[in-house]
Design a protein around this motif. Structure first.
Motif, PDB file in Angstrom:
ATOM      1  N   THR A 202       4.580  50.055  22.385  1.00  0.00           N
ATOM      2  CA  THR A 202       3.665  48.945  22.676  1.00  0.00           C
ATOM      3  C   THR A 202       2.288  49.306  22.123  1.00  0.00           C
TER       4      THR A 202
ATOM      5  N   THR B 237      -1.611  44.014  26.516  1.00  0.00           N
ATOM      6  CA  THR B 237      -0.541  44.841  25.952  1.00  0.00           C
ATOM      7  C   THR B 237       0.382  43.987  25.098  1.00  0.00           C
TER       8      THR B 237
ATOM      9  N   SER C  58       3.779  43.755  23.534  1.00  0.00           N
ATOM     10  CA  SER C  58       5.076  44.408  23.701  1.00  0.00           C
ATOM     11  C   SER C  58       5.834  44.414  22.381  1.00  0.00           C
TER      12      SER C  58
END
Length: 415
Positions: free
Chosen positions: A329, A340, A342
């Protein structure tokens, strides 16, 4: 909800988001919802003028003035025709709107030969448009007709004609006095883009809902002194670090701070697809991502291939391979909040690019230096499955990881 405008606004207006391009006339209209869809840009359909004409506009948090194509051509078949609208009126260049409210335009407004207010707009991707400032009625869902100032553009140059020709114009959503949200008087707006089918929503107004995750807020950075490279009406936040998986990259804090000219600000921009980092930050990310994917992915060894002129870390993935291996990530660390990205959004499959039996996937972060852009830009690809709240009243942006398709259902947005 208090508003500086004289009309009464409903508390919220919810606009469904969809990926397929739908002609404005084919969408069922409910009282307070509008079609809103996403392909490479986020667009909304509404009507403008008297009698109303259907238009489709790209939502852009990175620009101020909303504008419409007013010159129908083979390249731009979707255009607004001001001669058919009885409520259309050009803005004279002696008007306070022209003299005072255009001060944040990068190119100053001028007078044309008819003494109308003339605007020239240019964008980071080398697109540009020019025409006259005008006012007309905009109709959105359950809102009463609103008199809005916009650009009626006669000349448009686009770096992505295929995409831009599908839309009638652009809806400026930044903090400038002539932006759509400023003219509407909303204290905040939010959007949420699904990471699977791009369904989602745009919400104008309050979004305090008990079922939602608490938002983490990062303050908007404001600089009162005009600086040559600092956009004062952009949604600027403070980027403080970048992590790959859980490893914080060794990037000096000074790399993320705007310099004495204003270059190096971090802007949240719905009008840009990917995220772009200044050279030193990009190089650190590229190096660490390459390290963490060694033996997991096969690097495309082609120094001549740079996706979109700024993304030079690409991989070869067999066309038959449906699912990518689990990837690191990438987290963007802001003051007070974190975003974040992914693994399924860290790489982007380049459409139509194949090498033998392999497709080409590139790291979805680019190098701003290669584009000649003196800023960090957070694009909408990395805002998928993140509730993004732009809180103008309190000068902050709120973030929360959320399933945007489920959020849409909560609001009764049908796709």
């Amino acid at each position: 909800m208090e508003s500086s405008l004289s009309f009464s606004l409903p508390e919220t207006l919810v606009l469904p988001l969809k990926t397929q391009l739908i002609s404005s006339g084919s969408v069922p209209r409910s009282p307070s919802k509008l079609p809103f869809h996403h392909n490479v840009s986020l667009t909304v359909s509404l009507t403008v003028g008297t009698p109303p004409q259907n238009v489709s506009m790209v939502i852009d948090t990175g620009s101020e003035l909303s504008w419409l194509h007013c010159n129908k051509t083979a390249t731009y078949p979707s255009a607004f025709d001001p001669t058919r609208s009885t409520s259309y009126g050009p803005i004279p260049c002696s008007s306070p709107t022209c003299t005072n409210r255009t001060q944040d335009f990068t190119i100053p407004a001028s007078c044309d030969s008819n003494d109308f207010c003339h605007a020239t707009l240019s964008y980071a991707d080398a697109s540009s448009s020019e025409g006259n400032l005008a006012s007309d009625t905009f109709n959105m869902g359950s809102f009463d007709s609103l008199d809005m100032v916009f650009g009626c553009m006669h000349s448009v140059f686009s770096s992505n004609t295929d995409e831009d020709s599908k839309n009638t114009g652009l809806m400026g959503m930044n903090r400038g006095s002539l932006s759509f949200v400023s003219q509407m008087g909303f204290p905040k707006f939010s959007y949420c883009i699904s990471g699977t089918d791009f369904s989602g929503l745009l919400l104008l107004g309050e979004s305090n809902f008990t079922w939602m995750l608490p938002l983490n807020y990062t303050p908007l950075i404001q600089i009162s002194t005009p600086l040559p490279y600092f956009d004062r009406v952009a949604y600027t936040v403070q980027l403080e670090g970048i992590k790959v998986s859980d490893k914080l990259l060794p990037i000096p804090k000074s790399v993320f701070e705007p310099d004495h000219t204003g270059a190096g600000q971090t802007m949240v921009d719905s009008g840009t697809q990917f995220t772009f980092l200044l050279g030193p930050a990009y190089t650190a990310l590229r190096t660490e991502f390459l390290n963490q994917t060694t033996g997991v992915l096969r690097v495309l060894e082609d120094s001549n291939f740079v996706f979109q002129g700024a993304m030079d870390l690409c991989y070869r993935v067999p066309i038959t391979q449906r699912v990518l291996p689990r990837l690191p990530t990438v987290s963007l660390v802001f003051r007070g909040a974190e975003m974040t990205v992914s693994y399924e959004r860290v790489l982007y499959r380049v459409p139509g690019e194949e090498r033998g039996n392999d497709s080409v996937h590139c790291l979805s972060f680019g190098n701003s230096d290669l584009l000649g852009v003196e800023a960090y830009v957070i694009g909408h690809h990395h805002q998928q499955n993140v509730w993004m709240e732009f809180d103008l009243e309190n000068s902050r942006i709120g973030l929360a990881q959320v399933r945007c398709d489920l959020a849409g259902k909560r609001f009764g947005v049908a796709h």
